[in-house]
Design a protein around this motif. Structure first.
Motif, mmCIF file in Angstrom:
data_model
loop_
_atom_site.group_PDB
_atom_site.id
_atom_site.type_symbol
_atom_site.label_atom_id
_atom_site.label_comp_id
_atom_site.label_asym_id
_atom_site.label_seq_id
_atom_site.Cartn_x
_atom_site.Cartn_y
_atom_site.Cartn_z
ATOM 1 N N LEU A 1 -93.251 -27.013 -31.141
ATOM 2 C CA LEU A 1 -94.518 -27.548 -30.672
ATOM 3 C C LEU A 1 -95.800 -26.726 -31.779
ATOM 4 C CD1 LEU A 1 -95.021 -27.207 -27.090
ATOM 5 C CD2 LEU A 1 -95.355 -29.665 -28.488
ATOM 6 N N MET A 2 -95.026 -25.764 -32.032
ATOM 7 C CA MET A 2 -95.842 -24.833 -33.138
ATOM 8 C C MET A 2 -95.443 -25.293 -34.419
ATOM 9 S SD MET A 2 -95.624 -20.545 -32.023
ATOM 10 C CE MET A 2 -96.479 -20.284 -33.761
ATOM 11 N N ALA A 3 -93.788 -25.931 -34.622
ATOM 12 C CA ALA A 3 -93.849 -26.486 -36.069
ATOM 13 C C ALA A 3 -94.937 -28.060 -36.386
ATOM 14 C CB ALA A 3 -92.625 -26.887 -36.318
ATOM 15 N N ALA A 4 -95.038 -28.651 -35.423
ATOM 16 C CA ALA A 4 -95.481 -29.988 -35.648
ATOM 17 C C ALA A 4 -97.036 -29.661 -35.849
ATOM 18 C CB ALA A 4 -94.827 -31.009 -33.972
ATOM 19 N N ALA A 5 -97.521 -28.758 -34.739
ATOM 20 C CA ALA A 5 -99.185 -28.748 -35.415
ATOM 21 C C ALA A 5 -99.335 -27.974 -35.742
ATOM 22 C CB ALA A 5 -99.383 -27.799 -34.361
ATOM 23 N N LEU A 6 -98.550 -26.946 -37.226
ATOM 24 C CA LEU A 6 -98.634 -26.498 -38.320
ATOM 25 C C LEU A 6 -98.757 -28.066 -39.187
ATOM 26 C CD1 LEU A 6 -96.990 -23.156 -38.638
ATOM 27 C CD2 LEU A 6 -99.458 -23.983 -38.767
ATOM 28 N N LEU A 7 -97.440 -28.700 -39.122
ATOM 29 C CA LEU A 7 -97.356 -30.053 -40.015
ATOM 30 C C LEU A 7 -98.427 -31.308 -39.603
ATOM 31 C CD1 LEU A 7 -95.365 -31.729 -41.182
ATOM 32 C CD2 LEU A 7 -94.176 -33.018 -39.562
ATOM 33 N N LEU A 8 -98.772 -31.611 -38.748
ATOM 34 C CA LEU A 8 -99.501 -31.950 -37.957
ATOM 35 C C LEU A 8 -100.972 -31.592 -39.066
ATOM 36 C CD1 LEU A 8 -99.685 -33.351 -34.785
ATOM 37 C CD2 LEU A 8 -99.202 -35.081 -36.871
ATOM 38 N N ASP A 9 -101.266 -30.268 -39.236
ATOM 39 C CA ASP A 9 -102.389 -30.000 -39.341
ATOM 40 C C ASP A 9 -102.647 -29.945 -41.463
ATOM 41 O OD1 ASP A 9 -105.033 -28.348 -39.330
ATOM 42 O OD2 ASP A 9 -104.138 -26.548 -40.133
ATOM 43 N N ARG A 10 -101.461 -29.557 -41.353
ATOM 44 C CA ARG A 10 -101.650 -29.394 -43.038
ATOM 45 C C ARG A 10 -100.942 -31.681 -43.363
ATOM 46 N NH1 ARG A 10 -101.331 -26.461 -47.076
ATOM 47 N NH2 ARG A 10 -100.123 -24.479 -46.899
ATOM 48 N N LEU A 11 -101.200 -31.929 -42.964
ATOM 49 C CA LEU A 11 -100.657 -33.398 -42.918
ATOM 50 C C LEU A 11 -102.402 -34.336 -43.435
ATOM 51 C CD1 LEU A 11 -97.390 -35.300 -41.130
ATOM 52 C CD2 LEU A 11 -98.435 -34.652 -44.238
ATOM 53 N N LEU A 12 -103.296 -33.969 -42.173
ATOM 54 C CA LEU A 12 -104.605 -34.363 -41.650
ATOM 55 C C LEU A 12 -105.495 -33.489 -41.981
ATOM 56 C CD1 LEU A 12 -103.602 -35.561 -37.905
ATOM 57 C CD2 LEU A 12 -103.812 -37.540 -39.780
ATOM 58 N N GLY A 13 -105.295 -32.466 -42.539
ATOM 59 C CA GLY A 13 -106.247 -30.923 -42.637
ATOM 60 C C GLY A 13 -108.356 -31.169 -41.954
ATOM 61 N N GLU A 14 -108.859 -30.454 -42.726
ATOM 62 C CA GLU A 14 -110.194 -31.297 -41.864
ATOM 63 C C GLU A 14 -110.771 -32.314 -42.195
ATOM 64 O OE1 GLU A 14 -111.543 -29.048 -40.384
ATOM 65 O OE2 GLU A 14 -110.105 -26.865 -39.543
ATOM 66 N N PRO A 15 -111.604 -32.853 -41.498
ATOM 67 C CA PRO A 15 -112.204 -33.779 -42.273
ATOM 68 C C PRO A 15 -113.268 -33.430 -42.772
ATOM 69 C CG PRO A 15 -113.019 -33.002 -39.888
ATOM 70 C CD PRO A 15 -111.898 -31.888 -40.003
#
Length: 65
Positions: free
Chosen positions: A7-21
């Motif tokens: 879950l942490m790896a998925a969250a970090l990957l999503l954060d890296r891909l999407l980032g801040e609006p």
């Protein structure tokens, strides 16, 4: 069920891909809404206090000419 590490790896990957609006950040919008609400509630409270003061003055004027 996924492990905590997955879950942490998925969250970090999503954060890296999407980032801040870049536009319309949710926290900025919430701050603007809170300021607007505070401004209107303060104005309403001030108007209420003024009306109460005027009513008290009017009652005193009518009672004691």
């Amino acid at each position: 069920m996924l492990s905590v590490a997955a879950l942490m790896a998925a969250a970090l990957l999503l954060d890296r891909l999407l980032g801040e609006p870049r536009r319309l950040h949710p926290l900025v919008g919430f701050g603007h809404a809170a300021n607007l609400l505070e401004k209107h509630s303060t104005l309403a409270a001030a108007a209420s206090r003024a009306a109460c003061s005027a009513g008290c003055c009017w009652c005193c004027r009518c009672r004691w000419p």
